[in-house]
Design a protein around this motif. Sequence first.
Motif, PDB file in Angstrom:
ATOM      1  N   MET A  74       0.945  -1.300   0.038  1.00  0.00           N
ATOM      2  CA  MET A  74      -0.079   0.092   0.086  1.00  0.00           C
ATOM      3  C   MET A  74       0.844   1.204   0.112  1.00  0.00           C
ATOM      4  N   THR A  75       1.860   1.232   0.781  1.00  0.00           N
ATOM      5  CA  THR A  75       2.621   2.416   0.942  1.00  0.00           C
ATOM      6  C   THR A  75       3.766   2.803  -0.256  1.00  0.00           C
ATOM      7  N   ALA A  76       4.409   1.693  -0.767  1.00  0.00           N
ATOM      8  CA  ALA A  76       5.684   1.845  -1.698  1.00  0.00           C
ATOM      9  C   ALA A  76       5.094   2.696  -2.868  1.00  0.00           C
ATOM     10  N   PRO A  77       3.913   2.357  -3.485  1.00  0.00           N
ATOM     11  CA  PRO A  77       3.560   3.111  -4.733  1.00  0.00           C
ATOM     12  C   PRO A  77       3.263   4.451  -4.573  1.00  0.00           C
ATOM     13  N   VAL A  78       2.606   4.738  -3.223  1.00  0.00           N
ATOM     14  CA  VAL A  78       2.347   6.100  -2.865  1.00  0.00           C
ATOM     15  C   VAL A  78       3.592   7.018  -2.582  1.00  0.00           C
ATOM     16  N   ALA A  79       4.428   6.479  -1.905  1.00  0.00           N
ATOM     17  CA  ALA A  79       5.531   7.140  -1.491  1.00  0.00           C
ATOM     18  C   ALA A  79       6.436   7.185  -2.884  1.00  0.00           C
ATOM     19  N   ALA A  80       6.524   6.251  -3.667  1.00  0.00           N
ATOM     20  CA  ALA A  80       7.323   6.694  -5.214  1.00  0.00           C
ATOM     21  C   ALA A  80       6.858   7.687  -5.793  1.00  0.00           C
ATOM     22  N   HIS A  81       5.401   7.739  -5.950  1.00  0.00           N
ATOM     23  CA  HIS A  81       4.579   8.725  -6.439  1.00  0.00           C
ATOM     24  C   HIS A  81       4.863  10.272  -5.795  1.00  0.00           C
ATOM     25  N   VAL A  82       4.967  10.138  -4.691  1.00  0.00           N
ATOM     26  CA  VAL A  82       5.079  11.694  -3.996  1.00  0.00           C
ATOM     27  C   VAL A  82       6.484  12.054  -4.005  1.00  0.00           C
ATOM     28  N   ILE A  83       7.466  11.256  -4.001  1.00  0.00           N
ATOM     29  CA  ILE A  83       8.868  11.442  -4.351  1.00  0.00           C
ATOM     30  C   ILE A  83       9.138  11.643  -5.650  1.00  0.00           C
ATOM     31  N   GLY A  84       8.519  11.258  -6.629  1.00  0.00           N
ATOM     32  CA  GLY A  84       8.641  11.331  -8.122  1.00  0.00           C
ATOM     33  C   GLY A  84       8.076  12.761  -8.316  1.00  0.00           C
ATOM     34  N   ARG A  85       6.972  13.117  -7.868  1.00  0.00           N
ATOM     35  CA  ARG A  85       6.437  14.489  -8.159  1.00  0.00           C
ATOM     36  C   ARG A  85       7.195  15.681  -7.349  1.00  0.00           C
ATOM     37  N   ALA A  86       7.661  15.265  -6.091  1.00  0.00           N
ATOM     38  CA  ALA A  86       8.412  16.240  -5.323  1.00  0.00           C
ATOM     39  C   ALA A  86       9.658  16.592  -6.248  1.00  0.00           C
ATOM     40  N   GLY A  87      10.223  15.640  -6.765  1.00  0.00           N
ATOM     41  CA  GLY A  87      11.489  15.794  -7.486  1.00  0.00           C
ATOM     42  C   GLY A  87      11.315  16.771  -8.586  1.00  0.00           C
ATOM     43  N   TYR A  88      10.089  16.359  -9.367  1.00  0.00           N
ATOM     44  CA  TYR A  88       9.912  17.195 -10.634  1.00  0.00           C
ATOM     45  C   TYR A  88       9.568  18.349 -10.456  1.00  0.00           C
ATOM     46  N   PHE A  89       8.718  18.598  -9.248  1.00  0.00           N
ATOM     47  CA  PHE A  89       8.599  20.098  -9.050  1.00  0.00           C
ATOM     48  C   PHE A  89       9.825  20.995  -8.654  1.00  0.00           C
ATOM     49  N   VAL A  90      10.582  20.320  -7.833  1.00  0.00           N
ATOM     50  CA  VAL A  90      11.764  21.105  -7.470  1.00  0.00           C
ATOM     51  C   VAL A  90      12.856  21.388  -8.596  1.00  0.00           C
ATOM     52  N   GLY A  91      12.573  20.551  -9.621  1.00  0.00           N
ATOM     53  CA  GLY A  91      13.466  20.668 -10.830  1.00  0.00           C
ATOM     54  C   GLY A  91      14.680  19.762 -10.899  1.00  0.00           C
ATOM     55  N   SER A  92      14.403  18.769 -10.343  1.00  0.00           N
ATOM     56  CA  SER A  92      15.392  17.431 -10.593  1.00  0.00           C
ATOM     57  C   SER A  92      15.681  17.403 -12.024  1.00  0.00           C
ATOM     58  N   LYS A  93      16.796  17.371 -12.528  1.00  0.00           N
ATOM     59  CA  LYS A  93      17.416  16.943 -13.767  1.00  0.00           C
ATOM     60  C   LYS A  93      16.992  15.737 -14.228  1.00  0.00           C
ATOM     61  N   LEU A  94      16.187  15.469 -15.441  1.00  0.00           N
ATOM     62  CA  LEU A  94      15.929  14.465 -16.103  1.00  0.00           C
ATOM     63  C   LEU A  94      17.306  13.716 -16.722  1.00  0.00           C
ATOM     64  N   TRP A  95      17.398  12.460 -16.814  1.00  0.00           N
ATOM     65  CA  TRP A  95      18.419  11.959 -17.750  1.00  0.00           C
ATOM     66  C   TRP A  95      18.600  12.364 -18.907  1.00  0.00           C
ATOM     67  N   SER A  96      19.822  12.532 -19.647  1.00  0.00           N
ATOM     68  CA  SER A  96      19.668  13.279 -21.009  1.00  0.00           C
ATOM     69  C   SER A  96      19.222  12.125 -21.787  1.00  0.00           C
ATOM     70  N   GLY A  97      19.176  10.907 -21.551  1.00  0.00           N
ATOM     71  CA  GLY A  97      18.357   9.934 -22.508  1.00  0.00           C
ATOM     72  C   GLY A  97      16.873   9.732 -22.455  1.00  0.00           C
ATOM     73  N   THR A  98      16.186  10.523 -21.492  1.00  0.00           N
ATOM     74  CA  THR A  98      15.040  10.714 -21.387  1.00  0.00           C
ATOM     75  C   THR A  98      14.372  10.992 -22.884  1.00  0.00           C
ATOM     76  N   VAL A  99      13.288  10.182 -23.262  1.00  0.00           N
ATOM     77  CA  VAL A  99      12.810  10.366 -24.697  1.00  0.00           C
ATOM     78  C   VAL A  99      11.358  11.491 -24.491  1.00  0.00           C
ATOM     79  N   LYS A 100      10.919  11.096 -23.538  1.00  0.00           N
ATOM     80  CA  LYS A 100       9.705  11.856 -23.447  1.00  0.00           C
ATOM     81  C   LYS A 100       9.337  12.367 -22.015  1.00  0.00           C
ATOM     82  N   ASP A 101       8.805  13.505 -21.671  1.00  0.00           N
ATOM     83  CA  ASP A 101       8.457  14.196 -20.632  1.00  0.00           C
ATOM     84  C   ASP A 101       6.812  14.715 -20.672  1.00  0.00           C
ATOM     85  N   GLU A 102       6.108  13.674 -20.497  1.00  0.00           N
ATOM     86  CA  GLU A 102       4.708  14.031 -20.484  1.00  0.00           C
ATOM     87  C   GLU A 102       4.067  14.880 -19.398  1.00  0.00           C
ATOM     88  N   LEU A 103       4.689  15.387 -18.518  1.00  0.00           N
ATOM     89  CA  LEU A 103       4.229  16.364 -17.701  1.00  0.00           C
ATOM     90  C   LEU A 103       4.472  17.813 -17.964  1.00  0.00           C
TER      91      LEU A 103
END
Length: 134
Positions: A74-103
């Motif tokens: 129950m908690t692992a997917p929620v925690a991953a979502h929150v961490i990923g969202r927070a990282g995206y919001f604070v401007g964490s750099k995506l890998w240079s090989g990232t092909v698509k940024d849907e957000l």
Amino acid sequence: MIEFIKGVFILSGALFMLLAALGILRLPDLLTRMHATTKAAALGVILIMLAVALHFGEVDVVARALAIIVFILMTAPVAAHVIGRAGYFVGSKLWSGTVKDELRPNYDPLTHELKSGMETEANARREPKESDPS
């Protein structure tokens, strides 16, 4: 036979946890690291808890092991979502090989608001309003 199954669960769980640790060290950006830790570590803990439940075989230990498994599921997917969202919001750099940024087209960095995909599609399909004829 039960001893063999317990051994397989413990070794598999330990290998998945090792894989998660290696993922943290080797993967290039926050989102891929988060994916490795969430999936592999959660599976590792679940396998080890199954081995614990098999080893002890007592009702209270089995109930606790199953409760831990449910908690992790129950908690692992929620925690991953929150961490990923927070990282995206604070401007964490995506890998240079990232092909698509849907957000990117749906994210407003000034207000930190996301538009839903349906909202964006509706705006794209909407025709411009004509001004009132004078």
